[in-house]
Design a protein around this motif. Structure first.
Motif, short mmCIF file in Angstrom:
data_model
loop_
_atom_site.label_atom_id
_atom_site.label_comp_id
_atom_site.label_asym_id
_atom_site.label_seq_id
_atom_site.Cartn_x
_atom_site.Cartn_y
_atom_site.Cartn_z
N SER A 160 0.84 -1.20 0.00
CA SER A 160 0.00 0.00 0.00
C SER A 160 0.87 1.26 0.00
O SER A 160 0.55 2.24 -0.68
CB SER A 160 -0.93 0.01 1.21
N ASP A 207 -6.67 -0.10 -3.66
CA ASP A 207 -5.90 -0.66 -2.55
C ASP A 207 -6.63 -1.85 -1.94
O ASP A 207 -7.80 -1.75 -1.56
CB ASP A 207 -5.70 0.45 -1.50
N GLU A 208 -5.96 -2.96 -1.88
CA GLU A 208 -6.46 -4.22 -1.29
C GLU A 208 -7.59 -4.87 -2.10
O GLU A 208 -8.35 -5.67 -1.56
CB GLU A 208 -6.94 -4.05 0.17
#
Ligand code: ATP
Ligand code: MG
Length: 204
Positions: A50, A135-136
Protein backbone atom coordinates in the motif's frame (compact mmCIF):
# COMPACT_ATOMS: atom_id res chain seq x y z
CA UNK A 1 56.33 -3.01 -8.44
CA UNK A 2 56.75 -3.10 -12.24
CA UNK A 3 54.45 -0.92 -14.26
CA UNK A 4 53.32 -2.61 -17.48
CA UNK A 5 51.85 0.20 -19.62
CA UNK A 6 50.19 -2.19 -22.10
CA UNK A 7 47.90 -3.73 -19.45
CA UNK A 8 44.72 -1.82 -18.66
CA UNK A 9 44.66 -0.58 -15.11
CA UNK A 10 41.82 -1.42 -12.72
CA UNK A 11 40.36 2.03 -13.33
CA UNK A 12 40.53 1.59 -17.11
CA UNK A 13 38.80 -1.80 -16.86
CA UNK A 14 36.12 -0.28 -14.68
CA UNK A 15 35.64 2.56 -17.14
CA UNK A 16 35.35 0.17 -20.12
CA UNK A 17 32.80 -1.93 -18.22
CA UNK A 18 30.76 1.12 -17.25
CA UNK A 19 30.91 2.45 -20.81
CA UNK A 20 29.51 -0.85 -22.13
CA UNK A 21 26.79 -0.81 -19.49
CA UNK A 22 25.89 2.78 -20.36
CA UNK A 23 25.62 1.89 -24.05
CA UNK A 24 23.26 -0.98 -23.23
CA UNK A 25 21.11 1.15 -20.92
CA UNK A 26 21.03 4.01 -23.46
CA UNK A 27 19.95 1.57 -26.16
CA UNK A 28 17.12 0.23 -23.99
CA UNK A 29 16.01 3.76 -23.14
CA UNK A 30 16.03 4.70 -26.84
CA UNK A 31 13.92 1.62 -27.64
CA UNK A 32 11.31 2.37 -24.96
CA UNK A 33 9.23 4.85 -26.91
CA UNK A 34 5.64 3.80 -26.18
CA UNK A 35 3.46 5.72 -23.77
CA UNK A 36 0.21 4.39 -22.33
CA UNK A 37 -1.77 4.05 -19.17
CA UNK A 38 -0.19 1.30 -17.09
CA UNK A 39 -1.68 -1.42 -14.96
CA UNK A 40 0.64 -1.96 -12.01
CA UNK A 41 0.26 -4.80 -9.50
CA UNK A 42 2.01 -4.78 -6.13
CA UNK A 43 1.45 -8.12 -4.43
CA UNK A 44 3.20 -10.55 -2.05
CA UNK A 45 3.29 -11.06 1.72
CA UNK A 46 5.88 -8.45 2.66
CA UNK A 47 5.26 -4.94 3.95
CA UNK A 48 5.28 -2.17 1.39
CA UNK A 49 2.41 -2.74 -1.03
CA UNK A 50 0.00 0.00 0.00
CA UNK A 51 2.84 2.40 0.78
CA UNK A 52 4.14 1.82 -2.74
CA UNK A 53 0.70 2.51 -4.20
CA UNK A 54 0.31 5.70 -2.19
CA UNK A 55 3.87 6.71 -3.06
CA UNK A 56 2.95 6.52 -6.74
CA UNK A 57 -0.19 8.58 -6.09
CA UNK A 58 1.96 11.23 -4.35
CA UNK A 59 4.39 11.17 -7.26
CA UNK A 60 1.55 11.65 -9.75
CA UNK A 61 0.04 14.49 -7.74
CA UNK A 62 3.47 16.13 -7.69
CA UNK A 63 3.29 16.23 -11.48
CA UNK A 64 -0.16 17.78 -11.45
CA UNK A 65 -2.03 14.57 -12.33
CA UNK A 66 -5.47 13.81 -10.95
CA UNK A 67 -5.47 10.72 -8.72
CA UNK A 68 -8.22 8.87 -6.83
CA UNK A 69 -8.09 6.06 -4.32
CA UNK A 70 -10.49 3.23 -3.49
CA UNK A 71 -9.73 1.39 -0.25
CA UNK A 72 -11.31 -2.03 -0.24
CA UNK A 73 -10.64 -2.79 3.39
CA UNK A 74 -12.02 -0.45 5.97
CA UNK A 75 -9.42 -0.37 8.68
CA UNK A 76 -10.19 0.47 12.26
CA UNK A 77 -7.47 3.12 12.11
CA UNK A 78 -7.40 6.41 10.28
CA UNK A 79 -5.04 6.55 7.34
CA UNK A 80 -2.10 8.98 7.23
CA UNK A 81 -2.03 9.05 3.43
CA UNK A 82 -5.68 10.04 3.32
CA UNK A 83 -5.13 12.87 5.81
CA UNK A 84 -2.41 14.25 3.57
CA UNK A 85 -3.59 13.48 0.06
CA UNK A 86 -7.15 14.74 0.51
CA UNK A 87 -5.57 18.17 0.96
CA UNK A 88 -4.16 17.73 -2.55
CA UNK A 89 -7.41 17.00 -4.37
CA UNK A 90 -7.09 13.21 -4.18
CA UNK A 91 -10.57 11.70 -3.75
CA UNK A 92 -10.89 8.74 -1.41
CA UNK A 93 -13.61 6.10 -1.59
CA UNK A 94 -13.44 3.84 1.43
CA UNK A 95 -15.43 0.66 1.69
CA UNK A 96 -18.37 1.47 3.93
CA UNK A 97 -19.15 -0.15 7.24
CA UNK A 98 -19.68 -3.82 6.84
CA UNK A 99 -16.30 -5.12 5.93
CA UNK A 100 -13.19 -5.36 8.06
CA UNK A 101 -11.11 -8.44 8.74
CA UNK A 102 -13.32 -8.99 11.78
CA UNK A 103 -16.71 -9.36 10.10
CA UNK A 104 -18.00 -12.79 9.33
CA UNK A 105 -21.18 -11.94 7.52
CA UNK A 106 -20.71 -12.84 3.88
CA UNK A 107 -23.83 -11.04 2.56
CA UNK A 108 -22.91 -7.82 4.34
CA UNK A 109 -19.30 -8.07 3.18
CA UNK A 110 -20.37 -8.70 -0.40
CA UNK A 111 -22.69 -5.68 -0.37
CA UNK A 112 -19.91 -3.46 1.01
CA UNK A 113 -17.41 -4.75 -1.57
CA UNK A 114 -19.90 -4.25 -4.40
CA UNK A 115 -20.57 -0.67 -3.34
CA UNK A 116 -16.84 0.12 -3.30
CA UNK A 117 -16.45 -1.60 -6.66
CA UNK A 118 -19.18 0.65 -8.10
CA UNK A 119 -17.09 3.67 -7.02
CA UNK A 120 -14.04 2.07 -8.63
CA UNK A 121 -15.90 1.38 -11.88
CA UNK A 122 -16.96 5.03 -12.14
CA UNK A 123 -13.32 6.10 -11.77
CA UNK A 124 -12.28 3.56 -14.41
CA UNK A 125 -14.65 5.30 -16.84
CA UNK A 126 -13.58 8.83 -15.99
CA UNK A 127 -11.28 10.49 -18.54
CA UNK A 128 -10.42 13.19 -16.00
CA UNK A 129 -8.79 10.71 -13.62
CA UNK A 130 -5.16 9.98 -14.52
CA UNK A 131 -4.30 7.55 -11.72
CA UNK A 132 -6.53 5.12 -9.80
CA UNK A 133 -5.27 3.23 -6.77
CA UNK A 134 -7.34 0.13 -5.96
CA UNK A 135 -5.90 -0.66 -2.55
CA UNK A 136 -6.46 -4.22 -1.29
CA UNK A 137 -8.77 -5.12 -4.18
CA UNK A 138 -7.08 -8.52 -4.60
CA UNK A 139 -8.95 -9.91 -1.56
CA UNK A 140 -12.33 -8.90 -2.98
CA UNK A 141 -11.64 -11.05 -6.02
CA UNK A 142 -10.19 -13.94 -4.01
CA UNK A 143 -13.15 -14.01 -1.63
CA UNK A 144 -15.57 -13.87 -4.56
CA UNK A 145 -17.09 -10.55 -3.41
CA UNK A 146 -16.57 -9.04 -6.85
CA UNK A 147 -16.36 -10.85 -10.18
CA UNK A 148 -12.93 -11.27 -11.74
CA UNK A 149 -14.43 -10.92 -15.25
CA UNK A 150 -16.07 -7.65 -14.26
CA UNK A 151 -12.74 -6.29 -12.96
CA UNK A 152 -10.89 -7.39 -16.11
CA UNK A 153 -13.51 -5.85 -18.36
CA UNK A 154 -13.47 -2.52 -16.46
CA UNK A 155 -9.66 -2.44 -16.67
CA UNK A 156 -9.66 -3.25 -20.38
CA UNK A 157 -12.22 -0.54 -21.15
CA UNK A 158 -10.71 2.26 -19.09
CA UNK A 159 -9.42 5.47 -20.74
CA UNK A 160 -6.24 4.60 -22.65
CA UNK A 161 -3.98 7.00 -20.75
CA UNK A 162 -5.22 6.07 -17.29
CA UNK A 163 -2.81 4.37 -14.86
CA UNK A 164 -4.17 1.85 -12.37
CA UNK A 165 -2.40 0.42 -9.35
CA UNK A 166 -3.68 -2.75 -7.69
CA UNK A 167 -2.37 -3.79 -4.29
CA UNK A 168 -2.96 -6.76 -2.03
CA UNK A 169 -1.69 -10.24 -1.29
CA UNK A 170 -2.25 -13.23 -3.56
CA UNK A 171 -3.22 -11.30 -6.68
CA UNK A 172 -5.21 -13.43 -9.13
CA UNK A 173 -3.09 -14.92 -11.93
CA UNK A 174 -5.25 -13.34 -14.64
CA UNK A 175 -4.75 -9.83 -13.21
CA UNK A 176 -1.00 -10.48 -13.12
CA UNK A 177 -1.15 -11.53 -16.78
CA UNK A 178 -3.08 -8.41 -17.70
CA UNK A 179 -0.70 -6.05 -15.87
CA UNK A 180 2.21 -4.16 -17.45
CA UNK A 181 4.31 -4.07 -14.30
CA UNK A 182 4.14 -6.53 -11.43
CA UNK A 183 6.18 -6.51 -8.23
CA UNK A 184 6.07 -9.07 -5.46
CA UNK A 185 7.13 -7.83 -2.03
CA UNK A 186 8.80 -10.65 -0.11
CA UNK A 187 8.83 -10.67 3.67
CA UNK A 188 12.33 -11.09 5.07
CA UNK A 189 11.52 -9.80 8.55
CA UNK A 190 8.67 -7.89 10.16
CA UNK A 191 8.84 -6.03 13.47
CA UNK A 192 5.38 -7.35 14.42
CA UNK A 193 6.80 -10.86 14.66
CA UNK A 194 9.05 -9.57 17.45
CA UNK A 195 6.19 -8.18 19.47
CA UNK A 196 6.40 -4.62 18.16
CA UNK A 197 2.97 -3.13 17.63
CA UNK A 198 1.79 -1.29 14.52
CA UNK A 199 2.72 2.39 14.78
CA UNK A 200 1.09 5.55 13.42
CA UNK A 201 2.97 7.05 10.50
CA UNK A 202 4.69 3.77 9.70
CA UNK A 203 2.00 1.12 9.55
CA UNK A 204 -1.01 3.25 8.71
P1 ATP B 1 1.95 -1.15 4.09
O1 ATP B 1 0.58 -0.49 4.17
O2 ATP B 1 2.74 -0.88 5.31
O3 ATP B 1 2.65 -0.87 2.80
P2 ATP B 1 1.15 -3.65 2.98
O4 ATP B 1 0.11 -2.92 2.21
O5 ATP B 1 2.27 -4.26 2.22
O6 ATP B 1 1.70 -2.72 4.13
P3 ATP B 1 -0.96 -5.29 4.10
O7 ATP B 1 -1.03 -6.75 3.87
O8 ATP B 1 -1.94 -4.42 3.42
O9 ATP B 1 0.54 -4.83 3.81
O10 ATP B 1 -1.03 -5.08 5.66
C1 ATP B 1 -1.35 -3.87 6.26
C2 ATP B 1 -0.75 -3.76 7.64
O11 ATP B 1 -0.13 -4.98 8.07
C3 ATP B 1 0.34 -2.70 7.72
O12 ATP B 1 0.18 -2.05 8.94
C4 ATP B 1 1.63 -3.46 7.68
O13 ATP B 1 2.67 -2.85 8.42
C5 ATP B 1 1.26 -4.77 8.29
N1 ATP B 1 2.03 -5.85 7.63
C6 ATP B 1 2.38 -5.92 6.35
N2 ATP B 1 3.12 -7.04 6.10
C7 ATP B 1 3.22 -7.68 7.28
C8 ATP B 1 3.87 -8.88 7.71
N3 ATP B 1 4.58 -9.64 6.86
N4 ATP B 1 3.76 -9.23 9.01
C9 ATP B 1 3.06 -8.47 9.88
N5 ATP B 1 2.43 -7.32 9.55
C10 ATP B 1 2.51 -6.92 8.27
MG1 MG C 1 -1.87 -2.89 2.09
Amino acid sequence: MSNDNTKPTKEQKHQTRQQRLKEKVDERIANATDEKGLLIVITGNGKGKSTSGFGTVARAVGHGLKASVVQFIKGTWECGERNLLEQHDVDFFVMGTGFTWETQNKDKDTAAAQAAWLDAKKLLQDEQVDVVLLDEITYMVTYGYIELEDVISALNNRPSGQHVIITGRACHRQLIELADTVSEVQPIKHAFDNGIKAQAGIDW
